[in-house]
Scaffold this motif. Structure first.
Motif, PDB file in Angstrom:
ATOM      1  N   TRP A  81       0.835  -1.201   0.000  1.00  0.00           N
ATOM      2  CA  TRP A  81       0.000   0.000   0.000  1.00  0.00           C
ATOM      3  C   TRP A  81       0.869   1.250   0.000  1.00  0.00           C
ATOM      4  CZ3 TRP A  81      -0.285   3.818   3.775  1.00  0.00           C
ATOM      5  CH2 TRP A  81      -1.275   4.779   3.567  1.00  0.00           C
ATOM      6  N   TYR A  82       1.922   1.265   0.832  1.00  0.00           N
ATOM      7  CA  TYR A  82       2.811   2.427   0.914  1.00  0.00           C
ATOM      8  C   TYR A  82       3.479   2.693  -0.436  1.00  0.00           C
ATOM      9  CZ  TYR A  82       6.799   5.348   2.150  1.00  0.00           C
ATOM     10  OH  TYR A  82       7.717   6.355   2.195  1.00  0.00           O
ATOM     11  N   THR A  83       4.006   1.652  -1.044  1.00  0.00           N
ATOM     12  CA  THR A  83       4.692   1.813  -2.331  1.00  0.00           C
ATOM     13  C   THR A  83       3.733   2.300  -3.404  1.00  0.00           C
ATOM     14  OG1 THR A  83       6.230   0.052  -1.730  1.00  0.00           O
ATOM     15  CG2 THR A  83       6.124   0.641  -4.046  1.00  0.00           C
ATOM     16  N   GLU A  84       2.524   1.763  -3.431  1.00  0.00           N
ATOM     17  CA  GLU A  84       1.544   2.153  -4.445  1.00  0.00           C
ATOM     18  C   GLU A  84       1.039   3.582  -4.257  1.00  0.00           C
ATOM     19  OE1 GLU A  84       0.564   0.380  -7.210  1.00  0.00           O
ATOM     20  OE2 GLU A  84       2.226  -0.902  -6.588  1.00  0.00           O
ATOM     21  N   SER A  85       0.988   4.062  -3.000  1.00  0.00           N
ATOM     22  CA  SER A  85       0.441   5.399  -2.740  1.00  0.00           C
ATOM     23  C   SER A  85       1.525   6.466  -2.624  1.00  0.00           C
ATOM     24  CB  SER A  85      -0.400   5.377  -1.464  1.00  0.00           C
ATOM     25  OG  SER A  85       0.401   5.079  -0.349  1.00  0.00           O
ATOM     26  N   GLU A 130       4.027   9.239  -3.482  1.00  0.00           N
ATOM     27  CA  GLU A 130       4.250  10.217  -4.546  1.00  0.00           C
ATOM     28  C   GLU A 130       5.679  10.038  -5.046  1.00  0.00           C
ATOM     29  OE1 GLU A 130       2.300  12.636  -6.008  1.00  0.00           O
ATOM     30  OE2 GLU A 130       0.624  11.719  -4.948  1.00  0.00           O
ATOM     31  N   PRO A 131       5.900  10.094  -6.343  1.00  0.00           N
ATOM     32  CA  PRO A 131       7.264   9.896  -6.864  1.00  0.00           C
ATOM     33  C   PRO A 131       8.247  10.922  -6.307  1.00  0.00           C
ATOM     34  CG  PRO A 131       5.654   9.886  -8.643  1.00  0.00           C
ATOM     35  CD  PRO A 131       4.930  10.310  -7.404  1.00  0.00           C
ATOM     36  N   PHE A 132       9.468  10.466  -6.040  1.00  0.00           N
ATOM     37  CA  PHE A 132      10.535  11.360  -5.617  1.00  0.00           C
ATOM     38  C   PHE A 132      10.943  12.222  -6.805  1.00  0.00           C
ATOM     39  CE2 PHE A 132      12.615   8.992  -1.796  1.00  0.00           C
ATOM     40  CZ  PHE A 132      11.370   8.805  -1.221  1.00  0.00           C
ATOM     41  N   THR A 133      11.276  13.474  -6.538  1.00  0.00           N
ATOM     42  CA  THR A 133      11.679  14.404  -7.592  1.00  0.00           C
ATOM     43  C   THR A 133      12.897  15.197  -7.130  1.00  0.00           C
ATOM     44  OG1 THR A 133      10.202  16.118  -6.735  1.00  0.00           O
ATOM     45  CG2 THR A 133       9.303  14.680  -8.455  1.00  0.00           C
ATOM     46  N   GLY A 134      13.412  16.036  -8.029  1.00  0.00           N
ATOM     47  CA  GLY A 134      14.549  16.889  -7.672  1.00  0.00           C
ATOM     48  C   GLY A 134      15.823  16.075  -7.598  1.00  0.00           C
ATOM     49  N   ASN A 156      26.572 -13.235   7.367  1.00  0.00           N
ATOM     50  CA  ASN A 156      25.108 -13.159   7.303  1.00  0.00           C
ATOM     51  C   ASN A 156      24.652 -11.710   7.227  1.00  0.00           C
ATOM     52  OD1 ASN A 156      24.750 -16.016   7.672  1.00  0.00           O
ATOM     53  ND2 ASN A 156      25.387 -15.682   9.783  1.00  0.00           N
ATOM     54  N   GLY A 157      23.386 -11.538   6.905  1.00  0.00           N
ATOM     55  CA  GLY A 157      22.837 -10.192   6.896  1.00  0.00           C
ATOM     56  C   GLY A 157      22.046  -9.901   5.649  1.00  0.00           C
ATOM     57  N   ALA A 158      21.556  -8.693   5.582  1.00  0.00           N
ATOM     58  CA  ALA A 158      20.727  -8.276   4.461  1.00  0.00           C
ATOM     59  C   ALA A 158      21.233  -6.949   3.912  1.00  0.00           C
ATOM     60  CB  ALA A 158      19.277  -8.120   4.916  1.00  0.00           C
ATOM     61  N   TRP A 159      21.207  -6.820   2.604  1.00  0.00           N
ATOM     62  CA  TRP A 159      21.541  -5.569   1.939  1.00  0.00           C
ATOM     63  C   TRP A 159      20.287  -4.726   1.816  1.00  0.00           C
ATOM     64  CZ3 TRP A 159      26.136  -3.497   1.011  1.00  0.00           C
ATOM     65  CH2 TRP A 159      27.260  -4.332   1.043  1.00  0.00           C
ATOM     66  N   VAL A 160      20.405  -3.460   2.153  1.00  0.00           N
ATOM     67  CA  VAL A 160      19.290  -2.516   2.059  1.00  0.00           C
ATOM     68  C   VAL A 160      19.704  -1.393   1.118  1.00  0.00           C
ATOM     69  CG1 VAL A 160      17.819  -0.906   3.315  1.00  0.00           C
ATOM     70  CG2 VAL A 160      18.505  -3.062   4.389  1.00  0.00           C
ATOM     71  N   PHE A 161      18.842  -1.126   0.148  1.00  0.00           N
ATOM     72  CA  PHE A 161      19.049  -0.042  -0.809  1.00  0.00           C
ATOM     73  C   PHE A 161      18.130   1.097  -0.409  1.00  0.00           C
ATOM     74  CE2 PHE A 161      18.050   1.884  -5.059  1.00  0.00           C
ATOM     75  CZ  PHE A 161      19.304   2.422  -5.281  1.00  0.00           C
ATOM     76  N   GLY A 162      18.700   2.297  -0.239  1.00  0.00           N
ATOM     77  CA  GLY A 162      17.911   3.421   0.233  1.00  0.00           C
ATOM     78  C   GLY A 162      17.986   4.631  -0.669  1.00  0.00           C
ATOM     79  N   LEU A 163      16.913   5.418  -0.667  1.00  0.00           N
ATOM     80  CA  LEU A 163      16.831   6.655  -1.426  1.00  0.00           C
ATOM     81  C   LEU A 163      16.414   7.774  -0.479  1.00  0.00           C
ATOM     82  CD1 LEU A 163      15.474   4.169  -3.279  1.00  0.00           C
ATOM     83  CD2 LEU A 163      15.447   5.992  -4.945  1.00  0.00           C
ATOM     84  N   LEU A 164      17.010   8.950  -0.650  1.00  0.00           N
ATOM     85  CA  LEU A 164      16.677  10.130   0.140  1.00  0.00           C
ATOM     86  C   LEU A 164      16.382  11.280  -0.810  1.00  0.00           C
ATOM     87  CD1 LEU A 164      16.693  11.901   2.819  1.00  0.00           C
ATOM     88  CD2 LEU A 164      19.082  12.349   2.255  1.00  0.00           C
ATOM     89  N   GLU A 165      15.175  11.808  -0.736  1.00  0.00           N
ATOM     90  CA  GLU A 165      14.796  12.984  -1.517  1.00  0.00           C
ATOM     91  C   GLU A 165      15.290  14.202  -0.735  1.00  0.00           C
ATOM     92  OE1 GLU A 165      10.784  14.196  -3.851  1.00  0.00           O
ATOM     93  OE2 GLU A 165      10.586  13.979  -1.684  1.00  0.00           O
ATOM     94  N   SER A 206      13.495   3.532 -10.769  1.00  0.00           N
ATOM     95  CA  SER A 206      12.427   3.917 -11.706  1.00  0.00           C
ATOM     96  C   SER A 206      11.038   3.757 -11.087  1.00  0.00           C
ATOM     97  CB  SER A 206      12.532   3.123 -12.999  1.00  0.00           C
ATOM     98  OG  SER A 206      12.325   1.754 -12.761  1.00  0.00           O
ATOM     99  N   LYS A 207      10.911   2.866 -10.102  1.00  0.00           N
ATOM    100  CA  LYS A 207       9.629   2.684  -9.409  1.00  0.00           C
ATOM    101  C   LYS A 207       9.352   3.851  -8.468  1.00  0.00           C
ATOM    102  CE  LYS A 207       9.589  -0.311  -6.013  1.00  0.00           C
ATOM    103  NZ  LYS A 207       9.603  -1.559  -5.242  1.00  0.00           N
ATOM    104  N   ILE A 208      10.402   4.413  -7.841  1.00  0.00           N
ATOM    105  CA  ILE A 208      10.233   5.417  -6.801  1.00  0.00           C
ATOM    106  C   ILE A 208      10.415   6.850  -7.301  1.00  0.00           C
ATOM    107  CG2 ILE A 208      11.140   6.199  -4.560  1.00  0.00           C
ATOM    108  CD1 ILE A 208       9.575   3.510  -4.526  1.00  0.00           C
ATOM    109  N   CYS A 209      11.269   7.042  -8.311  1.00  0.00           N
ATOM    110  CA  CYS A 209      11.602   8.394  -8.771  1.00  0.00           C
ATOM    111  C   CYS A 209      10.875   8.756 -10.058  1.00  0.00           C
ATOM    112  CB  CYS A 209      13.111   8.514  -8.995  1.00  0.00           C
ATOM    113  SG  CYS A 209      14.070   8.285  -7.496  1.00  0.00           S
ATOM    114  N   ALA A 210      10.487  10.017 -10.153  1.00  0.00           N
ATOM    115  CA  ALA A 210       9.861  10.530 -11.372  1.00  0.00           C
ATOM    116  C   ALA A 210      10.930  10.698 -12.453  1.00  0.00           C
ATOM    117  CB  ALA A 210       9.187  11.865 -11.078  1.00  0.00           C
ATOM    118  N   PRO A 211      10.509  10.611 -13.720  1.00  0.00           N
ATOM    119  CA  PRO A 211      11.485  10.886 -14.796  1.00  0.00           C
ATOM    120  C   PRO A 211      12.074  12.282 -14.631  1.00  0.00           C
ATOM    121  CG  PRO A 211       9.469   9.917 -15.679  1.00  0.00           C
ATOM    122  CD  PRO A 211       9.212  10.219 -14.232  1.00  0.00           C
ATOM    123  N   GLY A 212      13.364  12.406 -14.916  1.00  0.00           N
ATOM    124  CA  GLY A 212      14.034  13.685 -14.808  1.00  0.00           C
ATOM    125  C   GLY A 212      14.672  13.947 -13.448  1.00  0.00           C
ATOM    126  N   THR A 213      14.470  13.035 -12.509  1.00  0.00           N
ATOM    127  CA  THR A 213      15.069  13.173 -11.181  1.00  0.00           C
ATOM    128  C   THR A 213      16.572  13.011 -11.288  1.00  0.00           C
ATOM    129  OG1 THR A 213      13.089  12.268 -10.137  1.00  0.00           O
ATOM    130  CG2 THR A 213      15.101  12.205  -8.833  1.00  0.00           C
TER     131      THR A 213
END
Length: 140
Positions: free
Chosen positions: A70-74, A76-80, A95-104, A128-135
């Motif tokens: 729900w969070y991902t679908e709702s 708003e695309p990241f911009t700037g 052991n462990g998990a890799w986490v990929f993060g984005l900060l607007e 491409s799922k999280i950011c708007a084109p041109g970001t």
């Protein structure tokens, strides 16, 4: 049912729970939300509701997956300008998990996702799922 217009609708309509979801009945859904909101331990729910530990784990995983979707679908695309980075969260070097993060940058909104692979296709797919084109993407 509405007493005035006699129309009816499912209580789940417009929520994170799909109306046609067969994975959880409404009672279980409410219990899962309650336990999630109040951070109840498995033992507490077992005593309160009589649910088994496997059922409680199932409810917790299902709720987490639904909230994430729900969070991902709702979102708003990241911009700037968006900064990206990856980190490994582990108790040891194997052991462990890799986490990929984005900060607007301008809003300080963040998005993080656990990734199995850190290859170009996986990371570009998330961008491409999280950011708007041109970001503008900034990485170290």
């Amino acid at each position: 049912m509405c007493p005035i217009c006699t129309s009816s609708r499912d209580i789940r309509e417009g929520t994170i729970w799909p109306v046609n979801s067969s994975s959880l009945d409404l009672r279980s859904a409410v219990i899962a939300i309650f336990s999630f909101a109040f951070n109840l331990r498995t033992e507490d729910l077992d005593q309160i509701m009589g649910y088994s530990k496997p059922m409680i784990r199932f409810l917790s995983k299902t709720l987490s997956a639904m909230i994430s979707h729900w969070y991902t679908e709702s979102l708003e695309p990241f911009t700037g300008v968006v900064e990206i980075d990856e980190s490994k969260f582990a108790k040891d070097s194997v052991n462990g998990a890799w986490v990929f993060g984005l900060l607007e940058r301008h809003s300080k909104r963040t998005y993080m996702e656990v990734v199995k692979k850190r290859d170009e296709a996986t990371l570009l797919g998330i961008i491409s799922k999280i950011c708007a084109p041109g970001t503008t993407i900034v990485s170290d």
